[in-house]
Motif scaffolding. Structure first.
Motif, short mmCIF file in Angstrom:
data_model
loop_
_atom_site.label_atom_id
_atom_site.label_comp_id
_atom_site.label_asym_id
_atom_site.label_seq_id
_atom_site.Cartn_x
_atom_site.Cartn_y
_atom_site.Cartn_z
N ARG A 7 51.42 80.35 8.26
CA ARG A 7 50.90 79.58 9.38
C ARG A 7 51.73 78.31 9.55
O ARG A 7 52.50 77.94 8.67
N ARG A 8 51.54 77.65 10.67
CA ARG A 8 52.19 76.36 10.87
C ARG A 8 51.48 75.32 10.01
O ARG A 8 50.26 75.38 9.82
N ARG A 10 49.80 71.79 9.02
CA ARG A 10 48.92 70.84 9.71
C ARG A 10 49.04 69.48 9.02
O ARG A 10 49.40 69.41 7.84
N GLU A 50 55.02 70.17 12.37
CA GLU A 50 55.50 71.30 13.18
C GLU A 50 56.87 71.82 12.75
O GLU A 50 57.31 72.86 13.22
N HIS A 52 57.37 72.77 9.70
CA HIS A 52 57.07 73.53 8.49
C HIS A 52 56.21 74.75 8.78
O HIS A 52 55.27 74.69 9.58
N LEU A 53 56.52 75.84 8.08
CA LEU A 53 55.65 77.01 8.03
C LEU A 53 55.15 77.09 6.60
O LEU A 53 55.89 76.82 5.64
N TYR A 64 56.28 76.76 1.30
CA TYR A 64 56.60 76.31 2.65
C TYR A 64 58.08 76.46 2.91
O TYR A 64 58.89 76.55 1.99
N GLU A 107 60.52 82.01 13.98
CA GLU A 107 60.22 80.73 14.63
C GLU A 107 61.47 80.15 15.29
O GLU A 107 61.41 79.61 16.39
#
Length: 177
Positions: A7-8, A10, A50, A52-53, A64, A107
């Motif tokens: 996920r992205r 937060r 934003e 980072h995944l 990450y 991405e």
């Protein structure tokens, strides 16, 4: 096989990612000394959530990848760069690094990139093998670029195209008529 949950990042992930970053510090991949508390904030004006995944199995980040622009130049906005890839020790061997790398490529494509690059220390054989298995090739080596613990270590530049069937390598200067 079930896809790994990526996920992205937060803003609320900052502390967990900072702890993960410091827990995984290793001379195998780091060019800076082992960080000591107090630690700088993980996110700041130049390093944003934003960028980072995150791999998260439900109880917090286990890895990450940071994706950024290699330069501020408009003429190379078509390139993205992996600027960090971290996997917790207990999550290694489960495909987390590979999943993060693939998600970073997806991405980068979503953001309009046609190429992705990274830098890795020459002595980091496990990372180099992962990158090569995902289509990254060595595009340059800066021999002895870093002096780490009394040893000169190469900086290896790797990259790969993100578009199918289209080379993003510059022309060699020779052409056929």
């Amino acid at each position: 096989m079930t896809p790994l949950p990526i996920r992205r990042a937060r803003p609320g992930d900052a502390e967990a990612l900072s702890l993960l970053d410091h827990a995984t510090w290793s001379a195998l991949h780091a060019v800076t000394p082992c960080p000591q508390p107090p630690f700088a904030p993980f996110f700041d004006a130049g390093v944003r959530p934003e960028d980072h995944l995150v791999a998260d199995f439900g109880d917090g980040p286990v890895g990450y990848v940071r994706l950024g622009l290699p330069t501020r130049l408009a003429c190379n906005r078509h390139v993205r760069q992996v600027q960090g890839l971290v996997v917790a020790g207990h999550a290694r061997g489960r495909g987390v690094g590979r999943a993060l790398l693939r998600a970073a490529c997806d991405e980068a494509r979503r953001r309009g990139a046609v190429r992705i690059t990274l830098r890795v220390l020459g002595r980091n054989a496990p990372a180099r093998a992962l990158y090569a298995s995902e289509g990254f090739v060595v595009e340059g080596v800066l021999p002895g670029e870093f002096l780490l613990d009394g040893e000169y270590v190469d900086d290896v530049l790797m990259g790969r195209p993100l578009t199918a069937g289209r080379s993003t390598r510059p022309p060699s200067g020779r052409h056929r008529d």
